[in-house]
Design a protein around this motif. Structure first.
Motif, mmCIF file in Angstrom:
data_model
loop_
_atom_site.group_PDB
_atom_site.id
_atom_site.type_symbol
_atom_site.label_atom_id
_atom_site.label_comp_id
_atom_site.label_asym_id
_atom_site.label_seq_id
_atom_site.Cartn_x
_atom_site.Cartn_y
_atom_site.Cartn_z
ATOM 1 N N HIS A 300 0.835 -1.203 0.000
ATOM 2 C CA HIS A 300 0.000 0.000 0.000
ATOM 3 C C HIS A 300 0.869 1.251 0.000
ATOM 4 N N PHE A 301 1.938 1.252 0.779
ATOM 5 C CA PHE A 301 2.867 2.386 0.839
ATOM 6 C C PHE A 301 3.492 2.622 -0.532
ATOM 7 N N THR A 304 0.929 4.073 -2.891
ATOM 8 C CA THR A 304 0.644 5.469 -2.551
ATOM 9 C C THR A 304 1.743 6.385 -3.068
ATOM 10 N N SER A 307 1.595 6.750 -6.850
ATOM 11 C CA SER A 307 0.445 7.500 -7.372
ATOM 12 C C SER A 307 0.715 8.992 -7.480
ATOM 13 N N TYR A 308 1.723 9.493 -6.757
ATOM 14 C CA TYR A 308 2.017 10.927 -6.771
ATOM 15 C C TYR A 308 3.029 11.320 -7.846
ATOM 16 N N ILE A 342 3.040 14.348 -0.219
ATOM 17 C CA ILE A 342 3.079 12.879 -0.151
ATOM 18 C C ILE A 342 2.987 12.416 1.302
ATOM 19 N N GLY A 345 -0.425 12.666 2.548
ATOM 20 C CA GLY A 345 -1.265 11.654 1.931
ATOM 21 C C GLY A 345 -1.083 10.294 2.581
ATOM 22 N N VAL A 346 0.141 9.951 2.929
ATOM 23 C CA VAL A 346 0.408 8.687 3.626
ATOM 24 C C VAL A 346 -0.232 8.712 5.007
ATOM 25 N N SER A 349 -3.974 8.055 4.979
ATOM 26 C CA SER A 349 -4.455 6.824 4.344
ATOM 27 C C SER A 349 -4.432 5.669 5.343
ATOM 28 N N VAL A 351 -4.640 1.128 5.502
ATOM 29 C CA VAL A 351 -4.545 -0.125 4.763
ATOM 30 C C VAL A 351 -5.664 -1.049 5.214
#
Length: 412
Positions: A300-301, A304, A307-308, A342, A345-346, A349, A351
């Protein structure tokens, strides 16, 4: 090979041989026929090494240009039996000498002779029955040749399907349909056109043009096979390189590609931001849940972070839960703002993972170290990575879930 498959092969061979001897027809003078056999055998043997091979279970299939259709139209069923027997036995001895023969290679001789003689005998009689009707149609001869090539293909695939059924390689109607569907119209067109031209030249007795056409056909197919082999080798190399440079768990680039990109970027002279980031308290996640959940968090990390990124940026998994980013085409302030975005965003978020039969939502954070500078001989990418890693350690020491950055532009 099973006993049922062997019985079918020998019955097919006997039936084909019986049809050929029943026709008892080699229509031209013996010297003309012998010349044709030698010529066809030579170029068929020459073409043999250009064949493509595929594997269907325990059976090896050879695919290549076949000239039997034109030969049977010229010499009749008995002629094609003589030619196929000479050609197939010579291939058998070649494979034996080169030690490339399959364990059941001897049975393959009788199958190939029986199959090609039977299907081409059927095509021969169809040609004899229909040629007068197609003569009145524009391009009727070529339409008939395509029809004969299609008949050959259908009969050949039928025989192969029976063999595969007896060998247990085909078990359903869907597999049968897929096998028949594998034939392509361009391949049938190539077979019909090639054999049609050869038959015309044989009828005219024009040996010079006949040999020239054989040579042309060989050179064209040789060139095509070489290009196809080059593309296949390139595809395999690209796939191997992708596997070598891809992290198995996350699907992003690994440390090996990171080292390669570092060497490439060392040759330039551009401002770049090297970011090293690491999950905070990852050991607690593993200890609280399990390593499968931990792997899910890493995936997931990685997703993520990826995605940026913009075009020109790079992301690598440089360690267990550590990732490295090369951020380009930005100034220092833009890079800091981007990395901070970023990080937030982490932080925001979570998981979703399965643990003990239940779905759990796991929040996590990460720390970041950013080293921004101009790539020069004085400070390589490798050194820049070390400095960014030190800045990451500084973020960890100051409480985690934060960014430590340094702007150290050096202009030469």
């Amino acid at each position: 090979m099973t006993n049922r498959a062997r019985i079918f092969i020998y019955i097919l061979f006997i039936a084909a041989a019986a049809l050929a001897f029943w026709s008892n027809r080699v229509p031209l003078q013996n010297t003309f026929f012998i010349k044709a056999v030698i010529l066809y055998w030579f170029f068929s043997t020459l073409y043999f090494h250009l064949r493509t091979m595929s594997r269907k279970g325990n059976v090896t299939l050879d695919y290549g240009m076949n000239y039997s259709l034109s030969f049977v139209m010229f010499s009749g069923p008995l002629g094609i039996l003589i030619f196929e027997s000479i050609y197939r036995f010579s291939n058998y001895f070649y494979k034996k000498i080169t030690k490339t023969a399959d364990p059941d290679e001897f049975e393959h001789i009788f199958y190939n002779v029986g199959s090609f003689v039977f299907q081409n005998t059927i095509s021969y009689y169809v040609f004899q029955s229909l040629q007068q009707y197609f003569q009145a149609i524009p391009f009727g001869f070529w339409i008939l040749m395509f029809f004969l090539a299609t008949i050959n293909a259908v009969i050949s695939d039928t025989f192969l399907t029976i063999i595969f059924y007896y060998l247990g390689e085909i078990k359903s109607r869907e597999e049968v349909f897929h096998f028949f569907k594998s034939r392509s119209i361009p391949d049938l067109g190539k077979i019909s056109f090639t054999n049609g031209m050869l038959f015309v030249f044989l009828q005219e007795g024009n040996w010079e043009i006949l040999i020239s056409f054989f040579i042309l056909n060989y050179l064209v197919n040789h060139s095509f096979i070489e290009k196809a082999q080059y593309l296949q080798n390139k595809l395999e190399r690209d796939q191997f390189e992708q596997m070598a440079y891809t992290d198995f768990l996350t699907g992003i680039s690994n440390r090996a590609l990171m080292d390669k990109k570092m060497a490439e970027l060392n040759q330039g002279n551009e401002p770049i931001g090297i970011v090293v980031t690491d999950l905070d308290k990852f050991k607690i996640i593993n200890d609280t849940y399990n390593h499968a959940v931990g792997d899910r968090v890493i995936q997931h990390f990685a997703a993520t972070l990826n995605s940026y990124l913009n075009q020109g940026d790079f992301l690598f998994r440089s360690g267990g839960e550590e990732f490295t980013l090369f951020l380009r085409n930005r100034d220092y302030d833009q890079t800091v703002a981007f990395v901070e975005k970023i990080r937030q965003g982490v932080e925001n978020s979570q998981v979703l993972a399965e643990f003990n039969g239940e779905n759990v939502s796991i929040p996590y954070t990460a720390s970041f170290g950013l080293y921004f500078y101009d790539v020069t001989e004085n400070i390589s990418m490798e050194k820049g990575y070390i400095y960014a890693d030190q800045l990451l350690l500084q973020s960890k020491q100051h409480g985690r879930n934060q960014l430590s950055a340094k702007n150290e532009l050096i202009h030469i």
